[in-house]
Design a protein around this motif. Structure first.
Motif, PDB file in Angstrom:
ATOM      1  N   TYR A 114      -4.497  -0.738  -3.976  1.00 19.03           N
ATOM      2  CA  TYR A 114      -4.445  -0.600  -2.521  1.00 19.03           C
ATOM      3  C   TYR A 114      -3.542   0.543  -2.065  1.00 19.03           C
ATOM      4  O   TYR A 114      -3.218   0.644  -0.895  1.00 19.03           O
ATOM      5  N   TYR A 115      -3.134   1.405  -2.998  1.00 17.44           N
ATOM      6  CA  TYR A 115      -2.259   2.522  -2.643  1.00 17.44           C
ATOM      7  C   TYR A 115      -2.977   3.444  -1.671  1.00 17.44           C
ATOM      8  O   TYR A 115      -4.086   3.905  -1.919  1.00 17.44           O
ATOM      9  N   SER A 154       0.802  -1.220   0.000  1.00 21.49           N
ATOM     10  CA  SER A 154       0.000   0.000   0.000  1.00 21.49           C
ATOM     11  C   SER A 154       0.836   1.271   0.000  1.00 21.49           C
ATOM     12  O   SER A 154       0.295   2.362   0.082  1.00 21.49           O
TER      13      SER A 154
END
Length: 93
Positions: A72-73, A30
């Motif tokens: 999912y960053y 992430s």
């Protein structure tokens, strides 16, 4: 004895097909906005250490790979500084 094993064989096969499989770990980190997935004989691996699509594409050039935006960053930290490593900042006096 043999007839008992033959009678139980379908039940054992069905049980093996229904048994849960181990869950795979999340493959996206992430902390980086772009990920590269490398495709190889026998599987694939994902590397999420890129800051731009262009940087990732330069790394993937000539390989069986694809660059995608990381789903999912988490985005940059609120105050613009890198995320802390578990330590609190030193107070200023």
């Amino acid at each position: 004895m043999r007839s008992l094993l033959l009678a139980l064989l379908p039940a054992l096969l069905a049980l093996g097909a229904v048994a849960p499989t181990p869950a795979s770990a999340q493959k996206y980190d992430s902390t980086s906005p772009v990920c590269k997935t490398n495709y190889r004989w026998g599987g694939e691996d994902t590397d999420c250490g890129y800051t731009s699509i262009a940087q990732c594409q330069a790394s993937a050039s000539g390989l069986a790979a694809i660059c995608i935006n990381n789903p999912y960053y988490a985005g940059p930290s609120i105050d613009g500084r890198p995320r802390a490593s578990g330590r609190r900042p030193r107070p200023t006096y």
